[in-house]
Design an enzyme around this catalytic site. Structure first.
Site, PDB file in Angstrom:
ATOM      1  N   TYR A 134       0.835  -1.204   0.000  1.00 41.65           N
ATOM      2  CA  TYR A 134       0.000   0.000   0.000  1.00 41.65           C
ATOM      3  C   TYR A 134       0.869   1.252   0.000  1.00 41.65           C
ATOM      4  O   TYR A 134       0.700   2.151  -0.836  1.00 41.65           O
ATOM      5  CB  TYR A 134      -0.900  -0.020   1.244  1.00 41.65           C
ATOM      6  CG  TYR A 134      -1.862   1.135   1.323  1.00 41.65           C
ATOM      7  CD1 TYR A 134      -3.031   1.137   0.583  1.00 41.65           C
ATOM      8  CD2 TYR A 134      -1.596   2.226   2.147  1.00 41.65           C
ATOM      9  CE1 TYR A 134      -3.913   2.203   0.648  1.00 41.65           C
ATOM     10  CE2 TYR A 134      -2.471   3.301   2.223  1.00 41.65           C
ATOM     11  CZ  TYR A 134      -3.636   3.289   1.470  1.00 41.65           C
ATOM     12  OH  TYR A 134      -4.499   4.349   1.537  1.00 41.65           O
TER      13      TYR A 134
ATOM     14  N   ALA B 147       4.037   1.730  -0.761  1.00 43.14           N
ATOM     15  CA  ALA B 147       4.857   1.907  -1.965  1.00 43.14           C
ATOM     16  C   ALA B 147       3.998   2.357  -3.147  1.00 43.14           C
ATOM     17  O   ALA B 147       4.365   3.256  -3.914  1.00 43.14           O
ATOM     18  CB  ALA B 147       5.579   0.607  -2.304  1.00 43.14           C
ATOM     19  N   SER B 148       2.804   1.747  -3.297  1.00 47.19           N
ATOM     20  CA  SER B 148       1.949   2.103  -4.432  1.00 47.19           C
ATOM     21  C   SER B 148       1.446   3.538  -4.287  1.00 47.19           C
ATOM     22  O   SER B 148       1.361   4.289  -5.261  1.00 47.19           O
ATOM     23  CB  SER B 148       0.763   1.142  -4.532  1.00 47.19           C
ATOM     24  OG  SER B 148      -0.055   1.262  -3.378  1.00 47.19           O
TER      25      SER B 148
END
Ligand SMILES: [Zn+2]
Length: 703
Positions: free
Chosen positions: A590, A592-593
């Site tokens: 989550y 990183a995205s």
């Protein structure tokens, strides 16, 4: 044409309103019968009345005229939609030779029996002057097909018989009322009056008689036209608002370009945009391509009442060019030509009449597009629909009139009088519109709590909102909640998968066909997965990246050509996360995205500034929603988070509340307010910014 009067239904209306006189209840009933037939009246057009005896506060008997309130729709009228006025003082106004607008408005206000009742219809004097108990008035299509003719008098006599008075065009208000009264006094047996290039009035001593005369005379017009073997145009089936695939892509581009060309700065400096409404069918497309199209567009309104909705003339537009540059040039030329002509007529008419009026915007409301059909514009979606419906009827009537003879327009002088009549302008409302009126906002991942909160705040600010999601069931719930609060007209929903670029493009095409284009984009779709890096399934990682990062990229990219065609700037507000600045363990996919989406949004801010498109971000934290519409993200990760913190759902909410500086529960509305702030011109000097909506988390302060 058949009478729909049903004595049982009539009795139901009398029982439904036990506190009002039965005559008024029956007036409501037959008014609705008329209002339900769009070939008789459209959207607040037409008017009806009844005269009753009643006592004033001193117990003195007087005659009260109940007449439809101005702009109120006959189809849904309630008893409160009629304005009650003392008839006698209004009746005496026939002695006057002229009556200034201001004094007319004054007279209508001071003779109302309730200060709170609506403004009476602009045709109130006619209803007051004539003695008949019930009066019905419509702008019936079939009557107008005969009145808007070179040989109108002969055609009407032949079609309608001898019990009808036939008058030339008379200016609505005192002149029309006096003209009709004179005609009645000379021939008290008349059952109806037809006024050229305007419509028909029928009378009766009871509600049924007046209504059935309306049906009878409109029916006679139909029989006449059929007998003459006219009426090919009558067979045209109703048009669709969803264009077939082959025209959808060009109509979407056309709408976007037209919205841009017609947007204008209001006197107070705000950019005013329009919504677009499409009407398309093979028949309309053919009519729009025919050699007569440009004449149909320049021959004006059927009845003066329509001018405030559609303007007098339309734009006739050829095939939509494939090339965006050519399209823009053609649209801009057409709009400019229209506006210059509008300004010319305004100057000419106000000069000839020696009056000063504040000029309305000179932009067209209706385009007749070759091979496609009608595109109508409006400041609200309701206005756009009204303009489209009127345009569709107008086109059919003109085609029919052309079969029966030669369509003859109303003079520009008469149309000007109606367009700039203060009583007509009142129907449109002069109050300053809400800050986002005219704009189209698109929210992805709208099937959850945050999407609902954002849509709610955008609707409250006046935007037209397209809620989108991949999950039809949850999107349906959100849509229903929004419609319950705001009504249907400003809300649309679309299903698509943000991870599929082609699907995003197609959805934006559909949105542009339905609403006109896109001004505010809110990439909000997001999923989460709780796992330490060591345990993180690479396929899960891909999924989270696909929705949160690629999904954000896809919708931003798909919106750019639309912003470019519109040329009116725009706003992208990305729903990011507190985690971008302050990530949490076991939340790698989550965080990183979201960090990736944050970065691509900042790049978009750099690149889209030249288009006037601002890109900003909101960083919410711990937004839960309620039981009815919960946060889908928290439904997914809540149990794991609860386990890891050893808390129940209430405890978890409290835990997050206590961890922020302000000790507040962050709500979907907080997020929605932040989105509205970035979307309005108030923040016009801000792009590339991040606004935390987290109650204050020092580790997540943007830096
Ligand atoms: Zn009228």
């Amino acid at each position: 044409m058949k009478s729909l009067f049903d004595p049982r239904q009539a009795q139901d209306f009398v029982s439904r309103y036990p506190t009002i006189p039965p005559e008024l209840a029956l007036r409501v009933y037959t008014s609705r019968l008329i209002g339900a037939d769009p070939s008789l009246v459209l959207h607040g057009g037409g008017n009806t009345s009844v005269k009753l005896r009643g006592k004033n506060v001193l117990g003195e008997e007087q005659e009260i005229l109940y007449v439809k309130g101005s702009g109120i729709d006959l189809a849904t009228i309630e008893p409160g939609g009629f304005a009650g006025l003392v008839r006698e003082p209004l009746r005496k106004l026939r002695k006057l030779s002229t009556l200034a607008d201001e004094e007319m408005e004054n007279q209508l206000q001071i003779h109302k029996i309730r200060s709170t009742s609506p403004n009476p219809s602009v045709e109130v004097l006619l209803h007051a002057f004539l003695p008949h108990r019930y009066i019905d008035h419509t702008h019936a299509d079939l009557i107008l097909a005969l009145t808007n003719q070179k040989e109108w008098e002969d055609l009407l006599k032949e079609a309608l018989g001898l019990q009808v008075a036939i008058l030339p065009y008379l200016t609505p208000g005192l002149t029309l009322a006096k003209g009709v009264l004179k005609e009645y006094e000379e021939n008290p047996k008349v059952e109806a009056v037809v006024v050229a290039q305007h419509g028909i009035f029928t009378f009766g001593e009871d509600a049924r008689a007046a209504y059935e005369r309306m049906v009878d005379y409109v029916g006679r017009a139909k029989v006449f036209l059929k007998r003459k073997a006219y009426g090919g145009a009558l067979g045209i089936s109703p048009a669709e608002s969803n264009p077939p695939e082959k025209t959808a892509s060009s109509l979407a581009r056309f709408n976007q370009t037209v919205r841009g060309a017609c947007a204008f700065r209001s006197p107070e400096g705000r950019l005013r945009r329009f919504y677009a409404e499409v009407r398309t069918s093979n028949d309309l497309g053919k009519a729009a391509s025919a050699p007569a199209a440009s004449r149909l567009c320049s021959s004006g309104v059927l009845t003066p009442d329509h001018v405030i909705r559609t303007k007098n003339k339309w734009v006739s537009f050829g095939e939509i060019p494939e090339d965006d540059g050519k399209l823009k040039q053609a649209v801009q030329e057409a709009v400019k030509g229209f506006a210059q002509e509008y300004d010319r007529i305004f100057a000419e008419q106000s000069g000839a009449k020696g009056i000063r009026r504040e000029k309305l915007d000179p932009y067209p409301r209706v385009f007749l597009v070759a091979g496609a059909g009608i595109v109508a514009l409006g400041s609200t979606r309701r206005d756009a629909r009204i303009a489209a419906d009127i345009a569709e009827h107008t086109l059919r009537v003109k085609l029919l009139a052309d079969e029966a003879g030669e369509y003859t327009p109303i003079s520009e002088s008469h149309v000007f009088d109606m367009e700039y009549w203060s009583l007509q302008q009142k129907k449109l409302g002069k109050v300053s519109p809400p800050s986002l009126q005219g704009q189209v906002a698109v929210i992805t991942g709208a099937g959850g709590a945050i999407g609902l909160g954002i849509a709610d705040r955008l609707l409250a600010a006046g935007a037209g909102v397209a809620v989108t999601d991949i999950d039809g069931a949850s999107l349906g719930k959100v849509r229903a909640a929004l419609i319950k609060k705001y009504g249907e007209s400003q809300v649309e929903s679309f299903l698509f998968d943000v991870t599929d670029y082609g699907a995003a493009e197609k959805a934006f095409q559909d949105i542009s066909c339905r609403l006109g284009g896109i001004d505010i984009l809110v990439p909000n779709a997001g999923i989460a997965h709780v796992a330490k890096v060591e345990d993180l399934d690479p396929r899960k990682f891909d999924q989270v990246i696909a929705v949160n990062l690629k999904g954000t990229f896809n919708v931003i990219k798909a919106a750019i050509p639309i912003f470019r065609r519109q040329g009116t700037g725009g706003s992208i507000v990305v729903v990011s996360s507190k985690n971008v600045f302050d990530p949490g363990a076991a939340f790698g996919a989550y965080s990183a995205s979201k960090a990736g989406a944050h970065q691509i949004s900042k790049i978009a801010a750099l690149e889209l500034a030249e288009l006037g498109v601002r890109v900003n971000l909101v960083n919410p934290d711990a937004v839960f929603g309620d039981e009815e519409i919960p946060s889908k993200l928290w439904e997914l990760i809540g149990p794991d988070r609860m386990k890891s913190r050893g808390l129940d759902p209430q405890g978890l909410k409290e835990y997050y509340r206590q961890r922020n500086l302000l000790k507040v529960q962050v709500t979907p509305e907080h997020v929605g307010n932040a989105v509205v702030f970035f979307a309005t011109e108030t923040s016009g000097a801000t792009t590339g910014a991040t606004l935390p909506v987290d109650g204050g988390i020092p580790a997540a302060f943007p830096r």
